[in-house]
Design an enzyme around this catalytic site. Structure first.
Site, PDB file in Angstrom:
ATOM      1  N   PHE A   1      -1.629  -2.277  -7.698  1.00 42.65           N
ATOM      2  CA  PHE A   1      -1.739  -3.349  -6.711  1.00 42.65           C
ATOM      3  C   PHE A   1      -0.421  -4.110  -6.699  1.00 42.65           C
ATOM      4  O   PHE A   1      -0.042  -4.729  -7.683  1.00 42.65           O
ATOM      5  CB  PHE A   1      -2.890  -4.326  -7.009  1.00 42.65           C
ATOM      6  CG  PHE A   1      -2.979  -5.377  -5.927  1.00 42.65           C
ATOM      7  CD1 PHE A   1      -3.697  -5.136  -4.768  1.00 42.65           C
ATOM      8  CD2 PHE A   1      -2.300  -6.587  -6.041  1.00 42.65           C
ATOM      9  CE1 PHE A   1      -3.740  -6.075  -3.736  1.00 42.65           C
ATOM     10  CE2 PHE A   1      -2.344  -7.534  -5.014  1.00 42.65           C
ATOM     11  CZ  PHE A   1      -3.069  -7.279  -3.867  1.00 42.65           C
TER      12      PHE A   1
ATOM     13  N   ASP B   1       6.456  -4.897 -12.193  1.00 44.07           N
ATOM     14  CA  ASP B   1       5.758  -5.935 -11.446  1.00 44.07           C
ATOM     15  C   ASP B   1       4.926  -6.747 -12.442  1.00 44.07           C
ATOM     16  O   ASP B   1       3.857  -6.325 -12.871  1.00 44.07           O
ATOM     17  CB  ASP B   1       4.869  -5.303 -10.365  1.00 44.07           C
ATOM     18  CG  ASP B   1       4.113  -6.357  -9.545  1.00 44.07           C
ATOM     19  OD1 ASP B   1       4.067  -7.528  -9.975  1.00 44.07           O
ATOM     20  OD2 ASP B   1       3.561  -5.988  -8.487  1.00 44.07           O
TER      21      ASP B   1
ATOM     22  N   LYS C   1       2.927 -15.665  -8.618  1.00 41.93           N
ATOM     23  CA  LYS C   1       1.719 -16.337  -9.084  1.00 41.93           C
ATOM     24  C   LYS C   1       2.033 -17.583  -9.942  1.00 41.93           C
ATOM     25  O   LYS C   1       2.339 -18.617  -9.386  1.00 41.93           O
ATOM     26  CB  LYS C   1       0.807 -15.340  -9.788  1.00 41.93           C
ATOM     27  CG  LYS C   1       0.249 -14.317  -8.774  1.00 41.93           C
ATOM     28  CD  LYS C   1      -1.012 -13.609  -9.212  1.00 41.93           C
ATOM     29  CE  LYS C   1      -1.692 -12.935  -8.038  1.00 41.93           C
ATOM     30  NZ  LYS C   1      -1.437 -11.497  -7.909  1.00 41.93           N
TER      31      LYS C   1
HETATM   32  C1  LIG Z   1      -1.058 -10.711  -6.725  1.00 42.21           C
HETATM   33  C2  LIG Z   1      -0.132  -9.605  -6.980  1.00 42.21           C
HETATM   34  C3  LIG Z   1       0.863  -9.253  -6.046  1.00 42.21           C
HETATM   35  C4  LIG Z   1       0.959  -9.892  -4.690  1.00 42.21           C
HETATM   36  O1  LIG Z   1       1.177 -11.271  -4.735  1.00 42.21           O
HETATM   37  P1  LIG Z   1       0.869 -12.182  -3.449  1.00 42.21           P
HETATM   38  O2  LIG Z   1       1.418 -13.522  -3.831  1.00 42.21           O
HETATM   39  O3  LIG Z   1      -0.618 -12.201  -3.265  1.00 42.21           O
HETATM   40  O4  LIG Z   1       1.573 -11.567  -2.305  1.00 42.21           O
HETATM   41  C5  LIG Z   1       1.749  -8.254  -6.384  1.00 42.21           C
HETATM   42  N1  LIG Z   1       1.658  -7.615  -7.564  1.00 42.21           N
HETATM   43  C6  LIG Z   1       0.729  -7.920  -8.487  1.00 42.21           C
HETATM   44  C7  LIG Z   1       0.697  -7.188  -9.786  1.00 42.21           C
HETATM   45  C8  LIG Z   1      -0.216  -8.908  -8.215  1.00 42.21           C
HETATM   46  O5  LIG Z   1      -1.171  -9.185  -9.103  1.00 42.21           O
END
Ligand SMILES: *Cc1c(COP(=O)(O)O)cnc(C)c1O
Length: 406
Positions: A147, A232, A261
């Protein structure tokens, strides 16, 4: 005399959303009106322990006083300049974030998806300018179950059909391999590979933790193949797992880190690509940008977040309370829990499907005053603010035990 404003009830507010709000979410039927620390309060005055923490955007708790103070101070002075001009907050933010991560340069953006998009662009440009990949041939290798966000390019390499169906045509240039499989990764990487992009722990997939040695293997493989390792850490980073970064559990440093986040302290969206100079150094004026990226309010909050992390306090709490969480979940295995994965204050809990779906368990926990979110099937995710007390954590585990036994 004006009559006092009548507060609308939970049912009224949910009904009012229905015709005017896009239905891209299916929230639990709770309407939150205020919050402090680990607790949220709904419009009826009911209090809930927040065991989701905005998917880790609230690692430091709701309205963390240090962060609120930093935001207030900045709100009173300067909020937005655009990057057409310099602002007096950005240098410190970039410097402190580079220092925290051990990398050299920062590209400030807003949302997580933007950080991922930016990394895709930067990795491709690096491949053409530094590695010498022929024009438009660059590939990026990603993992199944990933994700990384919701943009068109990002869902192009998702393996979640719900996230993809109806949104094509998709962006080419991605290869998908099984997660936690170094041999498959090795086979997919070739001379066109710009980067390997993975989550050190797959959050949305249900807090999937790779085998010990996987991240080290990815680091060695990418170094040998001459491509970038992009991690990520948007959900796994900034204290959640008991370390500043999840990659630290194997002592590896990627070429680029994606943060988001919790970087915004639960106040404003703040994300960043943090990378080696050779990587972010490929960007020149006009080639990439964002109206809001690096705005002074975001930078002030982001600097304050880094300040909190520099103390090591939150990482330590996550590590120590992570033991309580793991022990608590271990004692529930066989009593409604069929398995779980946890690291620090982060767990994916597989509930016996006979007891209910993740959604049903979440609703029953809500009735017990605990807010959680299912991921998929009968898996729920626990990710409380790192400010949670041991007593609060034990009460959440107690509520889970009660719900599973009912
Ligand atoms: C939440 C998330 C994203 C996307 O972040 P947004 O601020 O919702 O665009 C990307 N990668 C990971 C691992 C995430 O948990």
């Amino acid at each position: 005399m004006t009559a006092p404003a009548r507060t609308r009830s939970t049912a009224e507010l949910i009904r009012a959303e229905e015709p005017v709000l896009a239905h891209n979410y299916h929230p639990l039927p709770v309407v939150v009106a205020r919050a402090e620390g680990t607790w949220v309060e709904d419009v009826e005055g009911r209090r809930y322990l927040d065991m989701l923490a905005g998917y880790s955007a609230l690692n430091f708790g709701h309205r963390n006083p240090v962060l609120i103070e930093a935001a207030h101070r900045q709100l009173d002075r300067l909020t937005l300049t655009s990057r057409a001009f310099h602002n007096d907050q950005l240098a410190e933010f970039a410097q402190s974030l580079a220092e925290l991560t051990g990398l050299d340069m920062v590209l400030p953006m807003n949302t997580g998806a933007e950080a991922v998009e930016s990394a895709v662009k930067v990795a491709r440009k690096w491949a053409y300018e530094v590695k010498g990949v022929p024009a438009d041939r660059a590939t990026i290798v990603v993992a199944a179950g990933n994700f990384h966000g919701r943009t068109t390019t990002i869902v192009s390499f998702s393996t979640d059909e719900t996230a993809r169906a109806g949104f094509g045509p998709f962006t080419p240039g991605f290869r998908i391999v099984p997660y936690n499989d170094l041999a498959a990764l090795e086979a997919a990487v070739d001379e066109t590979t710009a980067a390997v992009l993975i989550e050190p722990i797959q959050g949305e997939a249900g807090v999937v933790i790779p085998d010990e040695g996987y991240l080290t293997g990815v680091r060695e493989l990418t170094r040998r193949a001459g491509c970038l390792f992009v991690a990520d850490e948007i959900q796994s980073g900034l204290g959640r797992t008991g370390r500043t970064l999840a990659v630290e559990h194997e002592g590896v440093l990627p070429d680029a880190l994606l943060l988001g986040k919790a970087l915004g302290g639960g106040i404003v969206p703040v994300s960043a690509v943090v990378a080696r100079r050779e990587v972010l150094g490929v960007l020149r004026p006009g080639e990439h940008g964002s109206t809001f990226g690096g705005n002074p309010l975001a930078a002030a909050v982001g600097s304050a977040v880094v300040g909190l992390l520099k103390t090591g306090h939150f990482q330590l709490r996550a590590a120590e309370l992570g033991v309580v969480l793991r022990d608590g979940l271990t004692s529930l295995v066989g009593k409604g829990v069929v398995g779980f994965r946890s690291r620090g204050l982060w767990a994916g809990v597989d509930v016996d499907p006979a007891i209910g779906t993740g959604r049903e368990i979440s609703e029953r926990l809500m009735a017990e005053g605990i807010l959680v979110k299912d991921t998929h099937g009968s898996t729920i995710r626990l990710a409380p603010p790192l400010t949670i007390t041991e007593e609060e954590l034990r009460s959440a585990l107690g509520a889970l035990e009660k719900v599973l036994a009912a």
